[in-house]
Scaffold this active site. Structure first.
Site, PDB file in Angstrom:
ATOM      1  N   ASP A   1       0.835  -1.203   0.000  1.00  0.00           N
ATOM      2  CA  ASP A   1       0.000   0.000   0.000  1.00  0.00           C
ATOM      3  C   ASP A   1       0.873   1.258   0.000  1.00  0.00           C
ATOM      4  O   ASP A   1       1.944   1.293   0.604  1.00  0.00           O
ATOM      5  CB  ASP A   1      -0.874  -0.037   1.260  1.00  0.00           C
TER       6      ASP A   1
ATOM      7  N   GLU B   1       1.601  -0.099  -4.880  1.00  0.00           N
ATOM      8  CA  GLU B   1       0.574   0.872  -5.258  1.00  0.00           C
ATOM      9  C   GLU B   1       1.284   2.176  -5.624  1.00  0.00           C
ATOM     10  O   GLU B   1       1.671   2.958  -4.763  1.00  0.00           O
ATOM     11  CB  GLU B   1      -0.406   1.106  -4.114  1.00  0.00           C
TER      12      GLU B   1
END
Length: 610
Positions: free
Chosen positions: A322, A351
């Site tokens: 993330d 990400e």
């Protein structure tokens, strides 16, 4: 009696000395034989420390907080064993602590990860299925079960995922990306679990660490791969360490709350100001998410060891990371390299929500763009947000030079910027974006075009849970909860059970049957996984491309208009060559490709050329 009481008092004091040990255990035979063990307890730094079994202590680190002691040992040539740490004061042992060094799984370092032969299914566990209602709430966590609250805890858990692995396999998925499962003890809005409060512990409302390991076991029995959603950038404000930081610079701190400006371009922008760069990387993602300082070697080592510990203990097959490029670039590159040094075939997808191909490429391992600044992220895979943005709009657009099918054509025209185009995670939507079935008003023809494109271009396709049964939801009206609704049938008493053919509505079966046929076909098609691509400039909002290798060729045609189109095939002669027919992979119909192909409005054909 007095001696007994004194002994009990001393014993109680001894056992109270250590409140936490992280990692809680470790493994022998690692590529990096050193492990830094964090001991936490009241004034523990006052003690001298030694360890049994002739294990070498290579470093003891004390910080300004006397409640922490970081002890590094070298496990080279040390067999699996239970060693004993002794804590001494004035040459006397005050207390001892056992510590386990475990045997790694055979060939653990060579584990195979996910790649472009896979299809990844994204699940938000709280919203997928409630397999164990007994863990819906927990005495040790603040937020309790409340399915009536759209943004509350709804009770989905690990057991619910295990219960429906056959459904996932039937769908055609080979890999599961599950949003974070570690404890998130925020008072509200904790279901997404990105504000983690204990990164060595599965949230009890999802299950236990043992349940997570059991999930991997059950998945591997079915040849499914497990990807952990790992968060390197931040923790939750209620993380146990936030109440007693090891060092003041463990997190980034400002005189007043400062949120990141989200301008990740500053990292490679040679014109960026220092203050903008600092706020981007050091600002908090949200007021409930303290920003970790990966440039602190203790923090970086803690995150590295935690990631490796989960790979070993849960037998993981990959990471999705993330907010990857919100972290310190040099530090996060070291984190990534440490993991891939330990596991050479382990895939990690970051990400990187950049909307420019050069900026996205900058973050992939061995990028020619990153090389300009002597930067290598060592990150094997990145998420193709540019393609995602296109897929969320194009099938509602009339085609011109820049819109409609031209958007995807222009995206693939920039593939030359990437060092490994097959290792891009491609998707139409995820847990942060709009739902495709909302933006396309549950037009199944537009859904079919979207999925067909995902299934046949380069990269690793990712499908968001529920789309395969037509789930929608308006994020503009209902916020994140609207795109993270409960999967129908995941809760006892649900009127609609979409996990079974009998339980699905006619519409849901239309979505599911198409998706299942498409991605199960893809599973065995090496030409799609690793083949080359030739595409043709879109004409009148139609788009044609080929995937091919020495053994096979697949022709994909999309008619993104509201009219029937007749496509003359002589334009595609360089790819059609001597092929005469194509087999439609969805309907099994044989189509003549020697002269022309007639396509209905808003339709797609995937033809295996014969």
């Amino acid at each position: 009696m007095k001696k007994l009481l004194l002994f009990l008092l001393i014993s109680s004091t001894m056992f109270a000395q250590i409140e936490r040990i992280e990692p809680p255990f470790w493994y022998t035979g690692m590529h990096n034989p050193e492990v830094q063990i964090m001991f936490y307890g009241k004034n523990i730094a006052q003690y001298q420390v030694s360890v049994s079994h002739s294990i070498a202590i290579t470093n003891v680190k004390r910080t300004e907080n006397p409640n922490y002691l970081f002890v590094t040992i070298n496990t080279k040539n040390v067999p699996a064993t239970n060693c004993v740490f002794s804590f001494q004061s004035k040459n006397k042992t005050v207390f001892t602590q056992k510590y386990s060094l475990k045997q790694r799984r055979e060939n653990s370092a060579e584990r195979k990860s996910f790649d472009s032969s896979d299809m990844m299914y994204l699940i938000m566990p709280d919203r997928f299925s409630n397999g164990n209602p007994e863990n819906d709430s927990d005495t040790l966590t603040t937020e309790k079960y409340n399915r009536e609250l759209p943004e509350g805890r709804h009770g989905g858990d690990i057991q619910g995922i295990i219960n429906h692995l056959d459904y996932i396999k039937e769908l055609g998925a080979t890999t599961l990306w599950i949003t974070p499962l570690c404890e998130d003890n925020e008072a509200v809005y904790s279901y997404h679990t990105y504000a983690q409060t204990d990164v060595y512990k599965i949230d009890p409302r999802y299950g236990t660490n043992e349940d997570y390991a059991r999930l991997a076991i059950e998945m591997h029995k079915k040849n499914l791969k497990l990807v952990m959603d790992y968060v390197t950038n931040h923790w939750g404000l209620q993380h146990w360490m936030m109440k007693d930081l090891p060092t003041q610079d463990w997190i980034h701190q400002f005189d007043n709350f400062t949120q990141t400006n989200h301008r990740r371009t500053v990292i490679h922008d040679t014109n960026a100001s220092k203050i903008d760069t600092q706020i981007c990387m050091d600002g908090w993602f949200a007021s409930s998410m303290p920003d970790l300082n990966q440039a602190n070697p203790l923090v970086l080592n803690y995150l590295t060891q935690n990631a490796i510990w989960w790979i070993e203990s849960a037998n993981l097959d990959g990471f999705r990371v993330d907010t990857y490029n919100y972290a310190d670039p040099t530090a996060i590159a070291k984190w990534t390299k440490s993991i891939t040094d330990e596991y050479p075939h382990f895939n990690i997808v970051g990400e990187i929500s950049m909307r420019d191909q050069a900026q996205l490429s900058y973050w992939q391992k061995n990028s020619p763009i990153g090389k300009i600044q002597n930067f290598n992220s060592h990150l094997p895979s990145v998420m193709d947000f540019i393609l995602s943005d296109a897929l969320l709009t194009i099938f509602n657009e009339d085609g011109n030079w820049e819109s409609g099918m031209a958007k995807v054509y222009n995206n693939f025209a920039n593939d030359f910027l990437f060092p490994n185009i097959n290792n891009l995670l491609i998707f139409a939507e995820n847990h942060d974006t709009h739902r495709i079935n909302h933006v396309y008003n549950n037009d199944i023809d537009k859904y079919k075009m979207t999925m067909s494109l995902l299934a046949t271009v380069r990269g690793i396709p990712q499908l968001y849970y529920g789309s395969e049964i037509g789930m929608a939801g308006n994020k503009d009206v209902g916020g994140d909860a609207a795109i993270r609704q409960d999967f129908p049938g995941g809760w006892e008493g649900d009127d609609n059970n979409a996990f079974t053919k009998e339980g699905r509505t006619e519409m849901q079966n239309q979505y599911f049957d198409f998706t299942s046929k498409l991605f199960n076909w893809r599973k065995t098609k090496d030409v799609i996984h690793f083949g080359k691509m030739t595409h043709y400039i879109p004409e009148d909002n139609t788009y044609v491309y080929f995937r091919y290798n020495a053994a096979a060729s697949v022709m994909v045609l999309l008619n993104n208009t509201s009219e029937t189109k007749t496509l003359k095939t002589n334009r595609f002669a360089e790819n059609i060559g001597n092929f005469k027919t194509g087999k439609d992979v969805i309907t099994d119909k044989i189509i003549d490709v020697t002269n022309e192909i007639i396509m209905g409005p808003k339709s797609v054909l995937i033809l295996e050329l014969k």
